[in-house]
Design a protein around this motif. Structure first.
Motif, PDB file in Angstrom:
ATOM      1  N   ASP A  87       8.972   1.843   6.991  1.00  0.00           N
ATOM      2  CA  ASP A  87       8.962   0.408   7.263  1.00  0.00           C
ATOM      3  C   ASP A  87      10.333  -0.227   7.071  1.00  0.00           C
ATOM      4  O   ASP A  87      10.724  -1.121   7.814  1.00  0.00           O
ATOM      5  CB  ASP A  87       7.981  -0.292   6.321  1.00  0.00           C
ATOM      6  CG  ASP A  87       6.592  -0.419   6.925  1.00  0.00           C
ATOM      7  OD1 ASP A  87       6.307   0.271   7.905  1.00  0.00           O
ATOM      8  OD2 ASP A  87       5.797  -1.215   6.395  1.00  0.00           O
ATOM      9  N   ASP A 136       9.551  -7.885   9.293  1.00  0.00           N
ATOM     10  CA  ASP A 136       9.816  -8.212   7.886  1.00  0.00           C
ATOM     11  C   ASP A 136      11.322  -8.252   7.644  1.00  0.00           C
ATOM     12  O   ASP A 136      11.824  -9.112   6.927  1.00  0.00           O
ATOM     13  CB  ASP A 136       9.188  -7.154   6.965  1.00  0.00           C
ATOM     14  CG  ASP A 136       7.715  -6.963   7.257  1.00  0.00           C
ATOM     15  OD1 ASP A 136       7.063  -7.934   7.699  1.00  0.00           O
ATOM     16  OD2 ASP A 136       7.217  -5.835   7.062  1.00  0.00           O
ATOM     17  N   TYR A 183      -2.267   3.058   3.812  1.00  0.00           N
ATOM     18  CA  TYR A 183      -2.235   2.937   5.275  1.00  0.00           C
ATOM     19  C   TYR A 183      -1.446   4.076   5.891  1.00  0.00           C
ATOM     20  O   TYR A 183      -0.554   4.637   5.277  1.00  0.00           O
ATOM     21  CB  TYR A 183      -1.844   1.536   5.711  1.00  0.00           C
ATOM     22  CG  TYR A 183      -0.471   1.221   6.196  1.00  0.00           C
ATOM     23  CD1 TYR A 183      -0.203   1.181   7.563  1.00  0.00           C
ATOM     24  CD2 TYR A 183       0.537   0.888   5.313  1.00  0.00           C
ATOM     25  CE1 TYR A 183       1.055   0.812   8.018  1.00  0.00           C
ATOM     26  CE2 TYR A 183       1.790   0.512   5.759  1.00  0.00           C
ATOM     27  CZ  TYR A 183       2.052   0.492   7.113  1.00  0.00           C
ATOM     28  OH  TYR A 183       3.289   0.121   7.558  1.00  0.00           O
ATOM     29  N   MET A 203       0.838  -1.204   0.000  1.00  0.00           N
ATOM     30  CA  MET A 203       0.000   0.000   0.000  1.00  0.00           C
ATOM     31  C   MET A 203       0.865   1.243   0.000  1.00  0.00           C
ATOM     32  O   MET A 203       2.048   1.191   0.336  1.00  0.00           O
ATOM     33  CB  MET A 203      -0.874   0.001   1.266  1.00  0.00           C
ATOM     34  CG  MET A 203      -1.807  -1.183   1.370  1.00  0.00           C
ATOM     35  SD  MET A 203      -2.343  -1.484   3.083  1.00  0.00           S
ATOM     36  CE  MET A 203      -0.876  -2.217   3.773  1.00  0.00           C
ATOM     37  N   TYR A 263      -5.892   1.536   8.420  1.00  0.00           N
ATOM     38  CA  TYR A 263      -5.909   0.972   7.069  1.00  0.00           C
ATOM     39  C   TYR A 263      -7.049   1.562   6.262  1.00  0.00           C
ATOM     40  O   TYR A 263      -8.153   1.740   6.768  1.00  0.00           O
ATOM     41  CB  TYR A 263      -6.144  -0.534   7.140  1.00  0.00           C
ATOM     42  CG  TYR A 263      -5.028  -1.335   7.762  1.00  0.00           C
ATOM     43  CD1 TYR A 263      -3.738  -1.313   7.238  1.00  0.00           C
ATOM     44  CD2 TYR A 263      -5.282  -2.163   8.847  1.00  0.00           C
ATOM     45  CE1 TYR A 263      -2.729  -2.085   7.795  1.00  0.00           C
ATOM     46  CE2 TYR A 263      -4.281  -2.936   9.407  1.00  0.00           C
ATOM     47  CZ  TYR A 263      -3.011  -2.892   8.877  1.00  0.00           C
ATOM     48  OH  TYR A 263      -2.014  -3.653   9.430  1.00  0.00           O
ATOM     49  N   ILE A 307      -1.420 -11.832   6.953  1.00  0.00           N
ATOM     50  CA  ILE A 307      -2.196 -10.645   6.561  1.00  0.00           C
ATOM     51  C   ILE A 307      -3.103 -10.980   5.373  1.00  0.00           C
ATOM     52  O   ILE A 307      -4.292 -10.636   5.367  1.00  0.00           O
ATOM     53  CB  ILE A 307      -1.245  -9.473   6.203  1.00  0.00           C
ATOM     54  CG1 ILE A 307      -0.497  -8.997   7.450  1.00  0.00           C
ATOM     55  CG2 ILE A 307      -2.028  -8.318   5.558  1.00  0.00           C
ATOM     56  CD1 ILE A 307       0.633  -8.007   7.182  1.00  0.00           C
ATOM     57  N   ARG A 321      -2.493  -8.981  12.658  1.00  0.00           N
ATOM     58  CA  ARG A 321      -2.877  -7.570  12.594  1.00  0.00           C
ATOM     59  C   ARG A 321      -4.316  -7.474  13.073  1.00  0.00           C
ATOM     60  O   ARG A 321      -5.262  -7.649  12.288  1.00  0.00           O
ATOM     61  CB  ARG A 321      -2.762  -7.029  11.160  1.00  0.00           C
ATOM     62  CG  ARG A 321      -1.364  -7.107  10.539  1.00  0.00           C
ATOM     63  CD  ARG A 321      -0.407  -6.088  11.152  1.00  0.00           C
ATOM     64  NE  ARG A 321       0.911  -6.144  10.554  1.00  0.00           N
ATOM     65  CZ  ARG A 321       1.909  -6.928  10.972  1.00  0.00           C
ATOM     66  NH1 ARG A 321       1.729  -7.748  12.005  1.00  0.00           N
ATOM     67  NH2 ARG A 321       3.080  -6.898  10.375  1.00  0.00           N
ATOM     68  N   ASN A 338       8.041  -5.726   1.779  1.00  0.00           N
ATOM     69  CA  ASN A 338       9.167  -5.331   2.644  1.00  0.00           C
ATOM     70  C   ASN A 338      10.204  -6.453   2.711  1.00  0.00           C
ATOM     71  O   ASN A 338      11.407  -6.208   2.621  1.00  0.00           O
ATOM     72  CB  ASN A 338       8.696  -5.050   4.083  1.00  0.00           C
ATOM     73  CG  ASN A 338       7.894  -3.759   4.211  1.00  0.00           C
ATOM     74  OD1 ASN A 338       7.890  -2.926   3.307  1.00  0.00           O
ATOM     75  ND2 ASN A 338       7.212  -3.606   5.338  1.00  0.00           N
ATOM     76  N   ARG A 390      -8.050   0.010   3.133  1.00  0.00           N
ATOM     77  CA  ARG A 390      -7.714  -1.057   2.184  1.00  0.00           C
ATOM     78  C   ARG A 390      -8.880  -2.000   1.887  1.00  0.00           C
ATOM     79  O   ARG A 390      -8.715  -2.925   1.096  1.00  0.00           O
ATOM     80  CB  ARG A 390      -6.517  -1.844   2.713  1.00  0.00           C
ATOM     81  CG  ARG A 390      -6.840  -2.679   3.933  1.00  0.00           C
ATOM     82  CD  ARG A 390      -5.628  -3.123   4.704  1.00  0.00           C
ATOM     83  NE  ARG A 390      -4.700  -3.940   3.961  1.00  0.00           N
ATOM     84  CZ  ARG A 390      -3.623  -4.518   4.532  1.00  0.00           C
ATOM     85  NH1 ARG A 390      -3.378  -4.367   5.836  1.00  0.00           N
ATOM     86  NH2 ARG A 390      -2.813  -5.227   3.811  1.00  0.00           N
ATOM     87  N   GLY A 429       4.308   0.537   2.095  1.00  0.00           N
ATOM     88  CA  GLY A 429       4.220  -0.454   3.156  1.00  0.00           C
ATOM     89  C   GLY A 429       3.585  -1.717   2.620  1.00  0.00           C
ATOM     90  O   GLY A 429       2.754  -1.661   1.700  1.00  0.00           O
ATOM     91  N   GLY A 430       3.957  -2.807   3.204  1.00  0.00           N
ATOM     92  CA  GLY A 430       3.410  -4.095   2.787  1.00  0.00           C
ATOM     93  C   GLY A 430       4.399  -5.125   3.275  1.00  0.00           C
ATOM     94  O   GLY A 430       5.565  -5.107   2.877  1.00  0.00           O
ATOM     95  N   ALA A 431       3.922  -5.987   4.175  1.00  0.00           N
ATOM     96  CA  ALA A 431       4.849  -6.882   4.853  1.00  0.00           C
ATOM     97  C   ALA A 431       5.664  -7.724   3.869  1.00  0.00           C
ATOM     98  O   ALA A 431       6.882  -7.835   3.992  1.00  0.00           O
ATOM     99  CB  ALA A 431       4.063  -7.794   5.794  1.00  0.00           C
ATOM    100  N   VAL A 461       7.431  -0.882  13.524  1.00  0.00           N
ATOM    101  CA  VAL A 461       6.727  -1.573  12.431  1.00  0.00           C
ATOM    102  C   VAL A 461       7.710  -1.829  11.282  1.00  0.00           C
ATOM    103  O   VAL A 461       8.445  -0.938  10.877  1.00  0.00           O
ATOM    104  CB  VAL A 461       5.513  -0.761  11.927  1.00  0.00           C
ATOM    105  CG1 VAL A 461       4.816  -1.489  10.785  1.00  0.00           C
ATOM    106  CG2 VAL A 461       4.549  -0.524  13.069  1.00  0.00           C
TER     107      VAL A 461
HETATM  108  O1  KDG Z   1       5.090  -5.570   8.758  1.00  0.00           O
HETATM  109  C1  KDG Z   1       4.803  -4.267   8.368  1.00  0.00           C
HETATM  110  C2  KDG Z   1       3.445  -4.263   7.780  1.00  0.00           C
HETATM  111  O2  KDG Z   1       2.504  -4.472   8.763  1.00  0.00           O
HETATM  112  C3  KDG Z   1       3.154  -2.984   7.106  1.00  0.00           C
HETATM  113  O3  KDG Z   1       4.078  -2.752   6.070  1.00  0.00           O
HETATM  114  C4  KDG Z   1       1.771  -2.879   6.537  1.00  0.00           C
HETATM  115  O4  KDG Z   1       1.508  -4.869   5.308  1.00  0.00           O
HETATM  116  C5  KDG Z   1       1.131  -4.140   6.180  1.00  0.00           C
HETATM  117  C6  KDG Z   1      -0.014  -4.515   6.973  1.00  0.00           C
HETATM  118  O5  KDG Z   1      -0.906  -5.105   6.399  1.00  0.00           O
HETATM  119  O6  KDG Z   1      -0.043  -4.257   8.153  1.00  0.00           O
END
Ligand code: KDG
Length: 316
Positions: free
Chosen positions: A295, A259, A90, A11, A103, A134, A166, A38, A105, A33-35, A255
Protein backbone atom coordinates in the motif's frame (compact mmCIF):
# COMPACT_ATOMS: atom_id res chain seq x y z
CA UNK A 1 1.96 17.38 19.85
CA UNK A 2 0.07 15.65 17.08
CA UNK A 3 -0.59 17.87 14.06
CA UNK A 4 -2.76 15.39 12.15
CA UNK A 5 -4.84 12.75 13.87
CA UNK A 6 -5.97 9.88 11.62
CA UNK A 7 -8.69 7.50 12.76
CA UNK A 8 -9.74 4.23 11.11
CA UNK A 9 -9.23 0.49 10.87
CA UNK A 10 -5.94 -1.10 9.84
CA UNK A 11 -5.48 -4.74 8.99
CA UNK A 12 -2.86 -7.31 8.25
CA UNK A 13 -2.47 -7.17 4.47
CA UNK A 14 -1.54 -10.25 2.45
CA UNK A 15 -0.16 -9.86 -1.07
CA UNK A 16 0.79 -12.92 -3.19
CA UNK A 17 4.55 -13.42 -3.26
CA UNK A 18 4.36 -15.54 -6.41
CA UNK A 19 2.40 -15.25 -9.66
CA UNK A 20 -0.83 -17.10 -10.31
CA UNK A 21 -4.43 -17.15 -9.19
CA UNK A 22 -4.99 -16.51 -5.49
CA UNK A 23 -6.45 -20.02 -5.03
CA UNK A 24 -3.10 -21.47 -5.94
CA UNK A 25 -0.72 -19.02 -4.34
CA UNK A 26 1.09 -20.57 -1.39
CA UNK A 27 3.56 -17.85 -0.52
CA UNK A 28 2.40 -14.50 0.75
CA UNK A 29 3.96 -11.28 1.91
CA UNK A 30 2.30 -9.75 4.91
CA UNK A 31 2.37 -6.01 5.40
CA UNK A 32 -0.14 -3.53 6.78
CA UNK A 33 -3.15 -1.97 5.13
CA UNK A 34 -5.56 0.65 6.31
CA UNK A 35 -6.38 3.84 4.52
CA UNK A 36 -6.08 6.19 7.50
CA UNK A 37 -2.92 4.65 8.93
CA UNK A 38 -1.46 4.78 5.42
CA UNK A 39 -2.10 8.52 5.45
CA UNK A 40 -0.50 8.78 8.91
CA UNK A 41 2.60 6.85 7.77
CA UNK A 42 3.00 9.05 4.69
CA UNK A 43 2.56 12.17 6.79
CA UNK A 44 5.23 10.97 9.21
CA UNK A 45 7.48 10.31 6.21
CA UNK A 46 6.90 13.91 5.16
CA UNK A 47 7.93 15.19 8.57
CA UNK A 48 4.43 15.87 9.91
CA UNK A 49 3.62 14.75 13.47
CA UNK A 50 0.84 12.24 12.89
CA UNK A 51 -1.06 9.93 15.18
CA UNK A 52 -3.25 6.97 14.36
CA UNK A 53 -6.26 6.03 16.48
CA UNK A 54 -7.96 2.66 16.21
CA UNK A 55 -8.64 -0.63 17.97
CA UNK A 56 -6.93 -3.93 17.22
CA UNK A 57 -7.43 -7.44 18.58
CA UNK A 58 -5.20 -8.95 21.27
CA UNK A 59 -3.49 -11.06 18.63
CA UNK A 60 -0.25 -11.32 16.69
CA UNK A 61 -1.62 -9.46 13.68
CA UNK A 62 -2.77 -6.60 15.87
CA UNK A 63 0.66 -6.34 17.44
CA UNK A 64 2.34 -6.50 14.04
CA UNK A 65 0.07 -3.80 12.60
CA UNK A 66 0.65 -1.44 15.52
CA UNK A 67 4.39 -1.96 15.58
CA UNK A 68 4.75 -1.43 11.81
CA UNK A 69 2.79 1.82 11.97
CA UNK A 70 4.78 2.96 15.02
CA UNK A 71 8.03 2.20 13.25
CA UNK A 72 6.96 4.49 10.40
CA UNK A 73 7.12 7.29 12.98
CA UNK A 74 3.41 7.52 13.80
CA UNK A 75 2.18 8.06 17.37
CA UNK A 76 0.13 4.96 18.25
CA UNK A 77 -0.33 5.72 21.94
CA UNK A 78 -4.13 6.03 21.57
CA UNK A 79 -4.62 2.65 19.90
CA UNK A 80 -6.75 0.32 22.02
CA UNK A 81 -6.75 -3.46 22.23
CA UNK A 82 -10.06 -5.36 22.35
CA UNK A 83 -9.41 -8.91 23.56
CA UNK A 84 -12.89 -10.04 22.52
CA UNK A 85 -12.51 -9.41 18.77
CA UNK A 86 -9.83 -10.16 16.15
CA UNK A 87 -7.71 -7.82 14.06
CA UNK A 88 -9.09 -7.66 10.51
CA UNK A 89 -7.26 -9.11 7.51
CA UNK A 90 -7.28 -8.22 3.89
CA UNK A 91 -5.93 -9.90 0.81
CA UNK A 92 -4.95 -8.02 -2.30
CA UNK A 93 -4.21 -9.46 -5.69
CA UNK A 94 -1.68 -7.20 -7.21
CA UNK A 95 -2.05 -5.82 -10.70
CA UNK A 96 -1.62 -2.51 -12.44
CA UNK A 97 -5.15 -2.44 -13.82
CA UNK A 98 -7.13 -3.18 -10.71
CA UNK A 99 -6.56 -5.07 -7.54
CA UNK A 100 -9.37 -7.30 -6.39
CA UNK A 101 -9.53 -7.08 -2.62
CA UNK A 102 -10.94 -9.60 -0.18
CA UNK A 103 -11.77 -8.48 3.32
CA UNK A 104 -11.86 -10.65 6.42
CA UNK A 105 -12.91 -7.92 8.76
CA UNK A 106 -16.58 -8.43 9.74
CA UNK A 107 -16.75 -8.32 13.54
CA UNK A 108 -13.19 -7.04 13.80
CA UNK A 109 -11.89 -5.14 16.80
CA UNK A 110 -12.01 -1.88 14.84
CA UNK A 111 -15.61 -2.51 13.78
CA UNK A 112 -16.38 -2.46 17.52
CA UNK A 113 -15.25 1.17 17.85
CA UNK A 114 -18.05 3.54 18.78
CA UNK A 115 -18.79 7.02 20.12
CA UNK A 116 -17.40 6.07 23.57
CA UNK A 117 -13.96 6.44 21.99
CA UNK A 118 -14.54 10.19 21.79
CA UNK A 119 -14.34 10.49 25.59
CA UNK A 120 -10.70 9.46 25.58
CA UNK A 121 -9.64 11.31 22.44
CA UNK A 122 -7.49 14.37 23.01
CA UNK A 123 -7.56 16.90 20.20
CA UNK A 124 -5.26 19.36 22.00
CA UNK A 125 -2.84 20.90 19.54
CA UNK A 126 -4.25 18.86 16.63
CA UNK A 127 -4.67 20.89 13.44
CA UNK A 128 -6.31 18.35 11.14
CA UNK A 129 -8.47 15.32 11.94
CA UNK A 130 -8.41 12.90 9.01
CA UNK A 131 -11.03 10.18 8.51
CA UNK A 132 -12.54 8.26 5.62
CA UNK A 133 -15.80 6.80 4.42
CA UNK A 134 -14.51 3.29 5.09
CA UNK A 135 -15.14 3.69 8.81
CA UNK A 136 -18.78 4.60 8.19
CA UNK A 137 -19.31 1.22 6.52
CA UNK A 138 -17.82 -0.94 9.27
CA UNK A 139 -20.72 -1.00 11.73
CA UNK A 140 -23.55 1.19 13.04
CA UNK A 141 -21.33 2.03 16.04
CA UNK A 142 -18.55 3.15 13.73
CA UNK A 143 -20.98 5.33 11.80
CA UNK A 144 -22.11 6.88 15.09
CA UNK A 145 -18.44 7.46 15.95
CA UNK A 146 -17.91 9.25 12.64
CA UNK A 147 -20.91 11.50 13.19
CA UNK A 148 -19.79 12.21 16.77
CA UNK A 149 -16.22 12.92 15.72
CA UNK A 150 -17.28 15.35 13.02
CA UNK A 151 -19.57 17.16 15.45
CA UNK A 152 -16.83 17.29 18.12
CA UNK A 153 -13.89 18.23 15.94
CA UNK A 154 -15.35 20.48 13.30
CA UNK A 155 -15.92 23.65 15.33
CA UNK A 156 -12.26 23.84 16.33
CA UNK A 157 -10.31 21.68 13.84
CA UNK A 158 -10.01 21.09 10.14
CA UNK A 159 -11.92 17.91 9.41
CA UNK A 160 -10.50 16.05 6.42
CA UNK A 161 -12.63 13.34 4.81
CA UNK A 162 -11.56 10.98 2.05
CA UNK A 163 -14.71 9.44 0.56
CA UNK A 164 -12.86 6.13 0.00
CA UNK A 165 -15.75 4.28 -1.62
CA UNK A 166 -15.19 0.55 -1.11
CA UNK A 167 -18.11 -1.20 -2.81
CA UNK A 168 -17.63 -4.59 -1.08
CA UNK A 169 -18.15 -2.95 2.31
CA UNK A 170 -21.52 -1.48 1.41
CA UNK A 171 -23.44 -4.59 0.42
CA UNK A 172 -26.20 -3.95 2.94
CA UNK A 173 -25.51 -0.35 3.74
CA UNK A 174 -26.59 2.98 2.41
CA UNK A 175 -23.75 4.91 0.78
CA UNK A 176 -25.92 8.06 1.01
CA UNK A 177 -24.33 8.60 4.41
CA UNK A 178 -21.05 9.24 2.60
CA UNK A 179 -22.58 12.34 1.07
CA UNK A 180 -23.82 13.46 4.48
CA UNK A 181 -20.38 12.98 6.09
CA UNK A 182 -18.51 14.58 3.20
CA UNK A 183 -20.78 17.60 3.19
CA UNK A 184 -20.21 18.04 6.94
CA UNK A 185 -16.40 18.13 6.54
CA UNK A 186 -13.92 20.93 5.80
CA UNK A 187 -11.60 19.18 3.36
CA UNK A 188 -13.01 16.46 1.07
CA UNK A 189 -11.03 14.23 -1.26
CA UNK A 190 -13.00 12.25 -3.83
CA UNK A 191 -12.21 10.47 -7.08
CA UNK A 192 -14.50 11.31 -10.00
CA UNK A 193 -15.14 7.56 -10.35
CA UNK A 194 -16.16 7.36 -6.69
CA UNK A 195 -18.36 10.42 -7.11
CA UNK A 196 -20.13 8.75 -10.01
CA UNK A 197 -20.83 5.67 -7.86
CA UNK A 198 -21.75 7.43 -4.62
CA UNK A 199 -23.11 10.83 -5.62
CA UNK A 200 -24.33 10.05 -9.11
CA UNK A 201 -22.29 12.90 -10.64
CA UNK A 202 -18.76 13.08 -11.93
CA UNK A 203 -17.77 16.52 -13.19
CA UNK A 204 -16.13 19.01 -10.86
CA UNK A 205 -19.04 21.45 -11.07
CA UNK A 206 -21.64 18.77 -10.44
CA UNK A 207 -19.72 17.36 -7.49
CA UNK A 208 -19.48 20.85 -6.01
CA UNK A 209 -23.20 21.32 -6.44
CA UNK A 210 -23.88 18.10 -4.54
CA UNK A 211 -21.27 18.91 -1.85
CA UNK A 212 -21.54 22.63 -1.13
CA UNK A 213 -20.40 22.22 2.51
CA UNK A 214 -16.63 21.67 2.46
CA UNK A 215 -14.38 24.68 2.25
CA UNK A 216 -11.87 22.62 0.27
CA UNK A 217 -12.88 20.03 -2.30
CA UNK A 218 -10.32 17.94 -4.16
CA UNK A 219 -11.57 15.93 -7.13
CA UNK A 220 -9.12 13.33 -8.38
CA UNK A 221 -9.26 12.35 -12.05
CA UNK A 222 -7.15 9.19 -11.87
CA UNK A 223 -4.05 9.32 -14.02
CA UNK A 224 -5.08 12.68 -15.53
CA UNK A 225 -4.63 14.82 -12.46
CA UNK A 226 -6.66 16.51 -9.75
CA UNK A 227 -8.76 19.65 -9.33
CA UNK A 228 -9.05 21.86 -6.26
CA UNK A 229 -12.07 23.98 -5.50
CA UNK A 230 -11.78 26.32 -2.57
CA UNK A 231 -14.16 28.79 -1.04
CA UNK A 232 -12.83 32.25 -0.40
CA UNK A 233 -13.59 32.77 3.30
CA UNK A 234 -14.03 36.52 2.87
CA UNK A 235 -16.62 36.40 0.07
CA UNK A 236 -18.09 32.96 0.65
CA UNK A 237 -17.71 32.35 -3.11
CA UNK A 238 -15.63 29.64 -4.73
CA UNK A 239 -12.27 30.66 -6.18
CA UNK A 240 -11.49 29.53 -9.75
CA UNK A 241 -10.85 25.77 -10.02
CA UNK A 242 -7.15 24.84 -9.99
CA UNK A 243 -6.16 21.74 -12.00
CA UNK A 244 -2.80 20.02 -11.71
CA UNK A 245 -1.80 17.11 -13.97
CA UNK A 246 -0.56 13.89 -12.37
CA UNK A 247 2.92 12.48 -12.85
CA UNK A 248 3.32 9.86 -15.51
CA UNK A 249 4.36 6.68 -13.75
CA UNK A 250 4.53 3.02 -14.65
CA UNK A 251 1.79 1.78 -12.38
CA UNK A 252 2.58 -1.45 -10.55
CA UNK A 253 -0.44 -1.42 -8.27
CA UNK A 254 -2.84 1.44 -7.59
CA UNK A 255 -4.27 0.65 -4.12
CA UNK A 256 -2.92 3.08 -1.53
CA UNK A 257 -2.16 5.86 -4.00
CA UNK A 258 -5.16 7.85 -2.80
CA UNK A 259 -3.86 7.74 0.77
CA UNK A 260 -0.44 8.90 -0.39
CA UNK A 261 -2.08 11.73 -2.34
CA UNK A 262 -4.10 12.77 0.72
CA UNK A 263 -0.97 12.87 2.87
CA UNK A 264 1.00 14.94 0.36
CA UNK A 265 -1.91 17.33 -0.02
CA UNK A 266 -2.48 17.69 3.73
CA UNK A 267 1.22 18.15 4.50
CA UNK A 268 1.44 20.93 1.91
CA UNK A 269 -1.78 22.45 3.28
CA UNK A 270 -0.20 22.61 6.75
CA UNK A 271 2.80 24.32 5.20
CA UNK A 272 0.58 26.98 3.64
CA UNK A 273 1.58 26.03 0.08
CA UNK A 274 -0.23 27.46 -2.95
CA UNK A 275 -3.17 25.44 -4.37
CA UNK A 276 -1.16 24.11 -7.33
CA UNK A 277 1.67 22.97 -5.08
CA UNK A 278 -0.71 21.29 -2.66
CA UNK A 279 -2.07 19.18 -5.51
CA UNK A 280 1.39 18.59 -6.83
CA UNK A 281 2.61 17.41 -3.42
CA UNK A 282 -0.25 14.91 -3.49
CA UNK A 283 0.71 13.65 -6.95
CA UNK A 284 4.36 13.31 -5.97
CA UNK A 285 3.60 11.21 -2.94
CA UNK A 286 1.06 9.12 -4.90
CA UNK A 287 3.67 8.39 -7.58
CA UNK A 288 5.76 6.49 -5.02
CA UNK A 289 2.77 4.40 -3.94
CA UNK A 290 1.77 3.59 -7.53
CA UNK A 291 5.13 2.01 -8.20
CA UNK A 292 4.87 -0.71 -5.52
CA UNK A 293 2.79 -3.77 -4.66
CA UNK A 294 2.28 -2.86 -1.03
CA UNK A 295 0.00 0.00 0.00
CA UNK A 296 2.68 2.49 1.00
CA UNK A 297 5.31 2.10 -1.72
CA UNK A 298 8.64 3.86 -1.71
CA UNK A 299 8.67 7.64 -1.88
CA UNK A 300 10.41 9.32 -4.79
CA UNK A 301 13.88 10.63 -3.93
CA UNK A 302 13.55 13.86 -2.00
CA UNK A 303 15.79 15.85 -4.37
CA UNK A 304 13.51 14.91 -7.24
CA UNK A 305 10.43 15.85 -5.23
CA UNK A 306 11.91 19.23 -4.35
CA UNK A 307 12.81 19.87 -7.98
CA UNK A 308 9.38 18.88 -9.29
CA UNK A 309 7.56 20.88 -6.64
CA UNK A 310 9.42 24.01 -7.64
CA UNK A 311 9.13 23.47 -11.39
CA UNK A 312 6.27 25.84 -12.14
CA UNK A 313 4.53 25.15 -15.39
CA UNK A 314 6.50 21.96 -15.89
CA UNK A 315 4.91 19.38 -18.08
CA UNK A 316 5.18 16.04 -16.37
O1 KDG B 1 -6.61 3.01 0.48
C1 KDG B 1 -6.07 1.74 0.69
C2 KDG B 1 -7.01 0.99 1.54
O2 KDG B 1 -8.16 0.69 0.84
C3 KDG B 1 -6.41 -0.27 2.02
O3 KDG B 1 -5.25 -0.01 2.77
C4 KDG B 1 -7.32 -1.12 2.85
O4 KDG B 1 -8.21 0.37 4.45
C5 KDG B 1 -8.39 -0.42 3.56
C6 KDG B 1 -9.73 -0.69 3.11
O5 KDG B 1 -10.60 -0.69 3.97
O6 KDG B 1 -9.95 -0.88 1.94
Amino acid sequence: DTEVLCLGESMALFVPAEPGPVDEVRTWTRTVGGAESNVACHLAGLGVRASWVSTVGADAFGRAVVSAIASAGVDVSSVEVDPSRPTGLYVKESSATGSPVRYYRAGSAAAGMGPALLDRLSLDGVRIVHVSGITAALSPECLALMRGLIATARPTHLLSFDVNWRAPLWTDGEPGVLRELADASDIVLVGDDEAAAVLGVSTVDEIRRVLPGPRTLVVKHGERGASLIERDPSTGEDLPVVFEPALRVDVVEPVGAGDAFAAGFLAATLNGATPGRRLRAGHLRAAGALRAHDDLGTPLPSELVAELLEADGASW
